[in-house]
Write a protein that holds these residues in place. Sequence first.
Motif, PDB file in Angstrom:
ATOM      1  N   VAL A  56       0.843  -1.194   0.000  1.00  0.00           N
ATOM      2  CA  VAL A  56       0.000   0.000   0.000  1.00  0.00           C
ATOM      3  C   VAL A  56       0.884   1.252   0.000  1.00  0.00           C
ATOM      4  N   GLN A  57       1.891   1.263   0.886  1.00  0.00           N
ATOM      5  CA  GLN A  57       2.792   2.420   0.960  1.00  0.00           C
ATOM      6  C   GLN A  57       3.461   2.691  -0.377  1.00  0.00           C
ATOM      7  N   ARG A  58       3.800   1.633  -1.081  1.00  0.00           N
ATOM      8  CA  ARG A  58       4.527   1.791  -2.348  1.00  0.00           C
ATOM      9  C   ARG A  58       3.584   1.968  -3.546  1.00  0.00           C
ATOM     10  N   ARG A  59       2.295   2.136  -3.245  1.00  0.00           N
ATOM     11  CA  ARG A  59       1.264   2.414  -4.265  1.00  0.00           C
ATOM     12  C   ARG A  59       1.239   1.332  -5.360  1.00  0.00           C
ATOM     13  N   LEU A  60       1.261   0.075  -4.887  1.00  0.00           N
ATOM     14  CA  LEU A  60       1.217  -1.057  -5.829  1.00  0.00           C
ATOM     15  C   LEU A  60      -0.179  -1.662  -5.944  1.00  0.00           C
ATOM     16  N   VAL A  61      -1.146  -1.072  -5.210  1.00  0.00           N
ATOM     17  CA  VAL A  61      -2.487  -1.687  -5.150  1.00  0.00           C
ATOM     18  C   VAL A  61      -3.082  -1.894  -6.547  1.00  0.00           C
ATOM     19  N   PRO A 112      -2.164   0.686   6.623  1.00  0.00           N
ATOM     20  CA  PRO A 112      -3.331   0.000   6.068  1.00  0.00           C
ATOM     21  C   PRO A 112      -2.972  -1.190   5.170  1.00  0.00           C
ATOM     22  N   VAL A 113      -3.896  -2.138   5.176  1.00  0.00           N
ATOM     23  CA  VAL A 113      -3.805  -3.333   4.331  1.00  0.00           C
ATOM     24  C   VAL A 113      -5.038  -3.317   3.420  1.00  0.00           C
ATOM     25  N   VAL A 114      -4.884  -3.781   2.185  1.00  0.00           N
ATOM     26  CA  VAL A 114      -6.045  -3.931   1.296  1.00  0.00           C
ATOM     27  C   VAL A 114      -6.343  -5.424   1.191  1.00  0.00           C
ATOM     28  N   ALA A 115      -7.503  -5.791   1.717  1.00  0.00           N
ATOM     29  CA  ALA A 115      -7.887  -7.216   1.722  1.00  0.00           C
ATOM     30  C   ALA A 115      -8.907  -7.462   0.627  1.00  0.00           C
ATOM     31  N   MET A 116      -8.743  -8.585  -0.055  1.00  0.00           N
ATOM     32  CA  MET A 116      -9.630  -8.895  -1.187  1.00  0.00           C
ATOM     33  C   MET A 116      -9.988 -10.376  -1.180  1.00  0.00           C
ATOM     34  N   VAL A 117     -11.156 -10.663  -1.715  1.00  0.00           N
ATOM     35  CA  VAL A 117     -11.502 -12.056  -1.993  1.00  0.00           C
ATOM     36  C   VAL A 117     -11.690 -12.170  -3.502  1.00  0.00           C
ATOM     37  N   TRP A 118     -10.936 -13.084  -4.100  1.00  0.00           N
ATOM     38  CA  TRP A 118     -11.017 -13.334  -5.544  1.00  0.00           C
ATOM     39  C   TRP A 118     -11.607 -14.711  -5.781  1.00  0.00           C
ATOM     40  N   GLU A 119     -12.407 -14.814  -6.825  1.00  0.00           N
ATOM     41  CA  GLU A 119     -13.115 -16.060  -7.129  1.00  0.00           C
ATOM     42  C   GLU A 119     -12.752 -16.541  -8.535  1.00  0.00           C
TER      43      GLU A 119
END
Length: 193
Positions: A56-61, A112-119
């Motif tokens: 997140v800090q490195r703007r890789l989202v 912060p963390v970006v949490a995701m669920v992928w299907e």
Amino acid sequence: MAMMQRCFSNRILQQFCSGTQVTLLSGCHRAAGRRSLSSVPGVRERTLIAIKPDGVQRRLVGQIIQRFEQRGFKLVGLKMLQVSDDLLSQHYGQLRTKPFYPGLLQYMTSGPVVAMVWEGYKVIESSRMMVGHTNPAEAQPGTVRGDFSIHVSRNVVHASDSVEGAQREIQLWFKGKELLNWECCDHASTFGL
Ligand SMILES: Nc1ncnc2c1ncn2[C@@H]1O[C@H](COP(=O)(O)OP(=O)(O)OP(=O)(O)O)[C@@H](O)[C@H]1O
Ligand SMILES: Cc1cn([C@H]2C[C@H](O)[C@@H](COP(=O)(O)OP(=O)(O)O)O2)c(=O)[nH]c1=O
Ligand SMILES: [Mg+2]
């Protein structure tokens, strides 16, 4: 003569393109109408992917999300959060006795963390391949860790590593109502329905 040939090829091309479009559209309708996606084993598999504080800090989202979208997986849950010690100790419970554990908690709560669920079909196995080796020094180029990180203590992303692990982690990180069931109109292209 060359001119005639060009015109002819353009006509063929136009017919081909419009024909393709019709086929794709009717493919979509067929998928929605006749055969439901759920009838294909494995396509509803889900995994937890979390972009860690360094990502997140490195703007890789954006770049990380793009890789999963491009591959053909479907995003069914997404949130940004400051992770609690409690959540982390449950998430990384099996690593509690490791010497790096205190540093891991400190790192994972540092922002912060970006949490995701992928299907998608075999998403757990495929996303582990896409994420790469735990230690970025051993991760293949082309993987997230192999392209964006160099040290194991800052390896950018988390990916569930088994069916049981994914189920446990998704329940830990997401409430049921935070996950959306929705249909992509590209089943024909993605799964051959
Ligand atoms: N030697 C180490 N030094 C520092 N941190 C480490 C070390 N080994 C592992 N970690 C951290 O602990 C995390 C969990 O380790 P694990 O063995 O589960 O690897 P992983 O499954 O590839 O990673 P994750 O569970 O985060 O997807 C690693 O992703 C990394 O952030
Ligand atoms: C094995 C190991 C992991 N870690 C960190 C980075 C890992 O992403 C995290 C969780 O470990 P783990 O779940 O084993 O790896 P992965 O992330 O590939 O599933 O712990 C270290 O900091 N040092 C280590 O020696
Ligand atoms: Mg792990």
